[in-house]
Write a protein that holds these residues in place. Structure first.
Motif, PDB file in Angstrom:
ATOM      1  N   GLY A  80       0.692  -1.009  -0.185  1.00  0.00           N
ATOM      2  CA  GLY A  80       0.172   0.144   0.465  1.00  0.00           C
ATOM      3  C   GLY A  80       1.046   1.212   0.026  1.00  0.00           C
ATOM      4  N   ALA A  81       1.983   1.506   0.433  1.00  0.00           N
ATOM      5  CA  ALA A  81       2.493   2.081   0.428  1.00  0.00           C
ATOM      6  C   ALA A  81       3.530   2.684  -0.562  1.00  0.00           C
ATOM      7  N   LEU A  82       3.557   1.676  -0.912  1.00  0.00           N
ATOM      8  CA  LEU A  82       4.848   1.412  -2.612  1.00  0.00           C
ATOM      9  C   LEU A  82       3.170   2.114  -3.194  1.00  0.00           C
ATOM     10  N   GLN A  83       2.451   1.417  -3.415  1.00  0.00           N
ATOM     11  CA  GLN A  83       1.541   2.280  -4.293  1.00  0.00           C
ATOM     12  C   GLN A  83       1.516   3.808  -4.091  1.00  0.00           C
ATOM     13  N   ALA A  84       1.383   3.822  -3.175  1.00  0.00           N
ATOM     14  CA  ALA A  84       0.620   4.901  -2.873  1.00  0.00           C
ATOM     15  C   ALA A  84       1.983   6.035  -3.311  1.00  0.00           C
ATOM     16  N   GLY A  85       3.476   5.608  -3.537  1.00  0.00           N
ATOM     17  CA  GLY A  85       4.574   6.442  -4.491  1.00  0.00           C
ATOM     18  C   GLY A  85       5.250   7.139  -3.569  1.00  0.00           C
ATOM     19  N   GLY A  86       4.812   5.890  -1.775  1.00  0.00           N
ATOM     20  CA  GLY A  86       6.102   6.266  -1.057  1.00  0.00           C
ATOM     21  C   GLY A  86       7.453   5.222  -0.797  1.00  0.00           C
ATOM     22  N   LEU A  87       8.444   5.538  -0.305  1.00  0.00           N
ATOM     23  CA  LEU A  87       9.258   4.263  -0.529  1.00  0.00           C
ATOM     24  C   LEU A  87       9.468   3.943   0.904  1.00  0.00           C
ATOM     25  N   VAL A  88       9.925   2.621   0.860  1.00  0.00           N
ATOM     26  CA  VAL A  88       9.523   1.269   1.975  1.00  0.00           C
ATOM     27  C   VAL A  88      11.008   0.935   1.629  1.00  0.00           C
ATOM     28  N   ALA A  89      11.383   0.613   3.307  1.00  0.00           N
ATOM     29  CA  ALA A  89      12.765   0.007   3.471  1.00  0.00           C
ATOM     30  C   ALA A  89      12.502  -1.542   3.771  1.00  0.00           C
ATOM     31  N   VAL A  90      13.178  -2.481   3.380  1.00  0.00           N
ATOM     32  CA  VAL A  90      12.950  -3.888   3.228  1.00  0.00           C
ATOM     33  C   VAL A  90      14.757  -4.711   3.684  1.00  0.00           C
ATOM     34  N   GLU A 214      20.917   1.066  11.705  1.00  0.00           N
ATOM     35  CA  GLU A 214      22.234   1.825  11.188  1.00  0.00           C
ATOM     36  C   GLU A 214      21.686   2.792   9.414  1.00  0.00           C
ATOM     37  N   PHE A 215      20.495   2.786   9.379  1.00  0.00           N
ATOM     38  CA  PHE A 215      19.663   3.573   8.208  1.00  0.00           C
ATOM     39  C   PHE A 215      19.150   4.690   9.221  1.00  0.00           C
ATOM     40  N   GLN A 216      18.664   4.573  10.056  1.00  0.00           N
ATOM     41  CA  GLN A 216      17.855   5.336  10.892  1.00  0.00           C
ATOM     42  C   GLN A 216      17.759   6.482  10.669  1.00  0.00           C
ATOM     43  N   ASP A 217      18.721   7.648  10.381  1.00  0.00           N
ATOM     44  CA  ASP A 217      18.802   8.621   9.652  1.00  0.00           C
ATOM     45  C   ASP A 217      18.034   8.995   8.744  1.00  0.00           C
ATOM     46  N   LEU A 218      17.732   7.923   7.475  1.00  0.00           N
ATOM     47  CA  LEU A 218      17.239   7.882   6.595  1.00  0.00           C
ATOM     48  C   LEU A 218      14.866   7.909   7.227  1.00  0.00           C
ATOM     49  N   TRP A 219      14.925   6.927   8.228  1.00  0.00           N
ATOM     50  CA  TRP A 219      13.364   7.199   8.980  1.00  0.00           C
ATOM     51  C   TRP A 219      12.745   7.638   8.299  1.00  0.00           C
ATOM     52  N   PRO A 220      13.030   8.975   8.396  1.00  0.00           N
ATOM     53  CA  PRO A 220      12.093   9.835   8.205  1.00  0.00           C
ATOM     54  C   PRO A 220      11.886  10.490   6.789  1.00  0.00           C
ATOM     55  N   GLN A 221      12.355  10.102   5.952  1.00  0.00           N
ATOM     56  CA  GLN A 221      12.122  10.380   4.406  1.00  0.00           C
ATOM     57  C   GLN A 221      11.388   9.160   3.684  1.00  0.00           C
ATOM     58  N   LEU A 222      10.804   8.092   4.691  1.00  0.00           N
ATOM     59  CA  LEU A 222      10.488   6.547   4.393  1.00  0.00           C
ATOM     60  C   LEU A 222       9.400   6.984   5.228  1.00  0.00           C
ATOM     61  N   SER A 223       7.630   5.971   4.547  1.00  0.00           N
ATOM     62  CA  SER A 223       6.530   6.060   4.315  1.00  0.00           C
ATOM     63  C   SER A 223       6.826   4.588   5.491  1.00  0.00           C
ATOM     64  N   LEU A 224       7.865   3.878   5.113  1.00  0.00           N
ATOM     65  CA  LEU A 224       7.751   1.924   5.985  1.00  0.00           C
ATOM     66  C   LEU A 224       8.780   1.834   6.029  1.00  0.00           C
ATOM     67  N   VAL A 225       9.745   1.179   7.120  1.00  0.00           N
ATOM     68  CA  VAL A 225      10.512   0.864   7.429  1.00  0.00           C
ATOM     69  C   VAL A 225      10.190  -0.825   8.481  1.00  0.00           C
TER      70      VAL A 225
END
Length: 281
Positions: A80-90, A214-225
């Motif tokens: 759902g987050a991807l289809q809404a145009g978001g970035l998801v950490a996987v 280890e990539f927590q600095d990227l969290w604010p720019q992600l839709s989902l982790v």
């Protein structure tokens, strides 16, 4: 102190069981955290040139079994987050990654911005099954070769087809293809209408990541982790090598672009089983 507090908060989230939860320390509207329940099934050893388990081929293969309801909820949340145009950490079978829909040009631009990535460096696409590869690539190797290497910790570089978004790597006629040997990633790719664009979850030029912290600095720019727990031994440099990238776009030849974590097994399969020759530099 802040990092320690965040570690404790994440540990508490995991102890409470799987589900959706706000990422600790981030406000409303920022990334949310999916605590991925453990996958069911057993690892299968990767196959060598003669079909036997091969050395140096990453972390093995999954025999997947149906997971709990929380697993399906995690896949649905990420899709759902991807289809809404978001970035998801996987989580993947090698390192943590960041994904978006490859056919969404705005989302692809967002990945480059997130990582501070050189615009001339290509992104790989991620699929759930070998069968889908033929839609987005022109394949000039036997399907058996594809299935010997995929799913697995290998990126195959092939000629791209006209079906692929022209804004994705517009500077090259080639595209790297990943089918990670990770049941969540394969389920997620199957749940999306087209291929995912996939890259490592880190700022460009920094090291690969094996935990979400280890990539927590990227969290604010992600839709989902999506937190799948640590990937491999976080103390081992070899676990941070990423996938082996091999160019198969020239018939009868192969070229190693990045050695990665599965070099020996990949070269063994290509040379001994299929008779491919290394392309001259």
């Amino acid at each position: 102190m802040a990092r320690a507090a965040r570690l404790l908060a994440l540990a508490a989230e995991r102890a409470a069981g799987p589900g959706l939860a706000p990422v600790p320390g981030l406000g409303p509207g920022c990334a949310r955290l999916v605590l991925l329940p453990p996958a069911r099934g057993a690892r299968l050893g990767p196959r060598g040139a003669q079909g036997e388990p091969a050395e140096g081929a990453g972390r093995g293969r999954w025999r997947q079994e149906p997971g709990p309801a929380e697993w399906s909820e995690a896949v649905a949340a990420a899709a759902g987050a991807l289809q809404a145009g978001g970035l998801v950490a996987v989580p993947t079978d090698t390192v943590y990654g960041v994904a978006c829909l490859a056919q969404d040009s705005a989302a692809v631009r967002s990945i480059y911005s997130l990582k501070g990535r050189n615009g001339a460096k290509p992104l790989a696409i991620c699929l759930g099954d070998v069968e889908r590869l033929y839609r987005y690539c022109h394949v000039n190797v036997p399907e058996e070769l594809l299935r010997d290497l995929l799913p697995g910790p290998v990126t195959l570089v092939l000629e791209r087809s006209e079906e692929l978004n022209k804004d994705l790597n517009p500077f090259t006629s080639l595209v790297g293809v990943r089918i990670p040997d990770h049941p969540f990633m394969r389920d997620l790719a199957r749940a999306c209408p087209g291929p995912l664009a996939l890259t490592s979850a880190n700022i460009s030029s920094q090291g690969s990541t094996l935990t979400v912290l280890e990539f927590q600095d990227l969290w604010p720019q992600l839709s989902l982790v999506v937190d799948g727990g640590p990937i491999g031994d976080i103390q081992s440099p070899e676990c941070r090598l990423g996938s082996t990238v091999v160019d198969l776009s020239v018939s009868g030849k192969f070229s190693i672009i990045r050695p990665g974590c599965a070099l020996a097994a990949t070269v063994e399969i290509l040379k001994k089983k299929y008779g491919l020759e290394p392309e001259s530099s």
